[in-house]
Design a protein around this motif. Structure first.
Motif, short mmCIF file in Angstrom:
data_model
loop_
_atom_site.label_atom_id
_atom_site.label_comp_id
_atom_site.label_asym_id
_atom_site.label_seq_id
_atom_site.Cartn_x
_atom_site.Cartn_y
_atom_site.Cartn_z
N VAL B 88 0.56 0.29 12.51
CA VAL B 88 -0.34 -0.50 13.34
C VAL B 88 -0.44 -1.93 12.82
O VAL B 88 -0.86 -2.16 11.70
CB VAL B 88 -1.75 0.12 13.33
N HIS B 121 -6.60 2.76 1.36
CA HIS B 121 -7.57 3.07 2.42
C HIS B 121 -8.38 4.32 2.04
O HIS B 121 -7.81 5.29 1.54
CB HIS B 121 -6.83 3.30 3.73
N ILE B 172 -3.73 4.09 10.17
CA ILE B 172 -4.36 3.21 9.17
C ILE B 172 -3.71 1.84 9.31
O ILE B 172 -2.49 1.71 9.21
CB ILE B 172 -4.16 3.77 7.74
N PRO B 173 -4.51 0.80 9.58
CA PRO B 173 -3.88 -0.49 9.91
C PRO B 173 -3.41 -1.27 8.69
O PRO B 173 -3.93 -1.10 7.59
CB PRO B 173 -5.01 -1.24 10.61
N PRO B 177 -9.81 -5.96 6.83
CA PRO B 177 -10.94 -5.61 7.69
C PRO B 177 -11.95 -6.76 7.81
O PRO B 177 -11.85 -7.74 7.09
CB PRO B 177 -11.58 -4.41 6.97
N GLU B 184 -16.81 -3.46 0.50
CA GLU B 184 -16.77 -2.03 0.19
C GLU B 184 -15.33 -1.51 0.12
O GLU B 184 -15.02 -0.62 -0.66
CB GLU B 184 -17.64 -1.21 1.16
N ARG B 185 -14.45 -2.13 0.92
CA ARG B 185 -13.03 -1.75 0.83
C ARG B 185 -12.45 -2.18 -0.51
O ARG B 185 -11.63 -1.49 -1.11
CB ARG B 185 -12.25 -2.36 1.99
#
Lengths: 124, 424
Positions: B88, B121, B172-173, B177, B184-185
């Motif tokens: 993606v 991810h 999962i791109p 984000p 948080e990522r």
């Protein structure tokens, strides 16, 4: 819909009886959360279908045992949480599906599963 | 391959793997093809550069070669009318990509961040995410990843393959984000890097006490993230923590490969440059503002390590401050291992009695460490019989050869308990 959209089935699970025992105010909060989810999907993708499901105690399971299709009462597995409804949606990617799923009531467990096309299934 | 061409290739693979992978992924969106193509290009380079000499721009040579491989494969597939799932990415980004290929600048760095975030991810199992990040961002071989995580090579390979499949299947791109989710990522990225680091430093079994070179790869991963997001607290705090722990690597094992405890380590063998860098990071402005609980826990752990790193000798260690820091850490992460470490610090600050009291009720299932510490403190307090029993318990639960040898040695060094036995 653009080519880059993906189809996800969003399964929501919660403890049986949670809805029945909810106060009117809590029910309104649940509705608002579902509406937020739907608005997110509308803004980023497409809703295909959705439904709340009757309780797991109304489920019927078909299972093949020794070549015989036996029909039994109940869901696949016993667990505290039961699948209580689903959304079938199209969204660009897993991150957008997660963002939408986060809008649902916080007491839910939300499972996101990509839907697939099975090659050779379509009838000519 | 040896000689100057070999060295150049090694360096370019080490430094450019992640950049090349992210460039190829951004362009072709085929996770299944990109890594193979890059591997093929490196193999071709090993042959050609020795024969023809090193090209002027080694990284561009690898990129061009890998790109040709991807195109060949895609062509072969389209001839066979096979549909292959794509990664993606934003469709409109393909235009942007052309510009990035011609002018590798900011966009490329953004692609590296996309690659790191995709590999780590939260929808991927943490160990699979760690393995994938080491493989795709840093080019660490599957063989080394297996060694790091103490699994067989086929298991490591299967883990990586499964993670790659999930990325494509679940969508999962390959994307950075939104700003509100990015911190948080990045916390997840830090956790992933730390998982790989601790795998290198706390081997559960087998003959290797340290896999320090592989722990170094985890530090490299954290560095990539700090370079890309210098204002994010979690990666900065984690880098400081790992540098402090890593700086002691040369002193942790003696000439015979035996474990050397912190108190007995030759502090001249600690890497000063790494300690100084970590202290600089800890003092930097990034960590002064409000930080996430995870980042805060890294900061506190790094400050504990810094107390050791800055003490002139083991006996100059400020154990009182370390106990205070552990109390703070336990408010953030109430883990059995933090409680155990606090008990050790209490024993150093106030003696074995209070230390034994602090050990009470710590449950670390399947670990030999609580018993090992209890044994040591009992020995110090003169209770030889109880110490012997506790060492036996620790030895039975310990699966690391080097650590077990150390425990056996400690048990045998206990003063003769014959007199105790005759009375009991």
């Amino acid at each position: 819909m653009t080519e880059s959209m993906r189809r996800y089935v969003v399964l929501v699970a919660y403890e049986p009886g949670q809805w029945e025992s909810a106060s009117e105010a809590l029910r309104q909060e649940y509705f608002a959360a579902h509406h937020a989810f739907e608005e997110y999907v509308d803004a980023h993708g497409r809703r295909i279908s959705s439904a709340p499901l009757a309780g797991a105690d109304t489920a019927t399971t078909i299972r093949h045992v020794d070549g015989v299709a036996s029909v039994t009462d109940g869901p696949f597995v016993e667990s505290v949480e039961q699948v209580g409804g689903y959304y079938d949606v199209e969204l660009p990617d897993l991150d957008s599906a997660i963002a939408a799923g986060r809008l649902l009531p916080s007491s839910y467990a939300v499972e996101i599963r990509p839907a697939v096309t099975v090659e050779g299934y379509e009838r000519g | 391959m040896t000689g100057p061409a070999g060295t150049v290739l090694e360096t370019v693979v080490r430094e450019e793997w992640g950049r090349l992978t992210s460039l190829l992924l951004a362009r072709y969106r085929r996770l299944d093809l990109v890594e193979d193509a890059l591997g093929d290009a490196v193999e071709a380079a090993a042959r050609r550069w020795t024969a023809d000499g090193t090209p002027d721009n080694p990284s561009a040579w690898l990129l061009t070669t890998a790109r040709r491989r991807v195109i060949d494969r895609v062509r072969a597939e389209s001839m066979a009318h096979r549909k292959a799932p794509l990664l993606v990415t934003d469709a409109e980004r393909s235009q942007e990509r052309q510009a990035a290929m011609a002018d590798p600048g900011g966009l490329v760095e953004d692609d590296r961040l996309r690659l790191v975030l995709m590999c780590t991810h939260p929808a991927l199992a943490p160990e699979a995410a760690s393995a994938l990040a080491l493989r795709l961002v840093l080019g660490v071989s599957t063989h080394d990843i297996a060694r790091l995580f103490l699994v067989s090579e086929p298991t490591a390979a299967a883990r990586i393959t499964r993670a790659k499949k999930k990325i494509v299947a679940a969508g999962i791109p390959f994307a950075v984000p939104a700003a509100e989710v990015l911190p948080e990522r990045l916390d997840t990225v830090a956790q992933t890097a730390y998982l790989a680091f601790t795998a290198g430093y706390a081997p559960g079994s087998g003959p290797d006490l340290l896999r320090a070179d592989l722990a170094g790869e985890a530090i490299r991963l954290a560095r990539v993230v700090v370079d890309l997001c210098p204002d994010e607290p979690a990666p900065v705090a984690l880098l400081a923590l790992m540098l402090l722990q890593h700086s002691r690597r040369d002193a942790r094992v003696d000439a015979d490969g035996r474990l050397v405890l912190l108190a007995d380590q030759d502090r001249r063998r600690w890497r000063r440059d790494e300690i100084d860098e970590a202290l600089g990071l800890l003092a930097g402005p990034v960590l002064t503002g409000p930080v996430s609980p995870l980042a805060a826990s890294y900061v506190v752990q790094a400050r504990i390590a810094a107390e050791h790193a800055t003490a002139a000798s083991a006996k100059d260690t400020r154990w009182d401050r370390i106990v205070d820091l552990y109390d703070l850490l336990l408010q953030l992460v109430p883990s059995p291992s933090a409680r155990l470490a606090r008990a050790v610090a209490v024993a150093e600050a106030s003696g074995p009695g209070p230390g034994l009291a602090a050990l009470d009720g710590i449950e670390a299932v399947g670990s030999h460490r609580v018993a090992a510490v209890r044994a040591e403190l009992l020995a110090r307090s003169g209770d030889t019989v109880a110490a012997r029993t506790a060492y036996a318990e620790a030895i039975a639960a310990c699966h690391n050869d080097t650590e077990r040898a150390h425990l056996v040695e400690r048990q045998q060094a206990l003063p003769d308990a014959g007199g105790d036995r005759s009375t009991g």
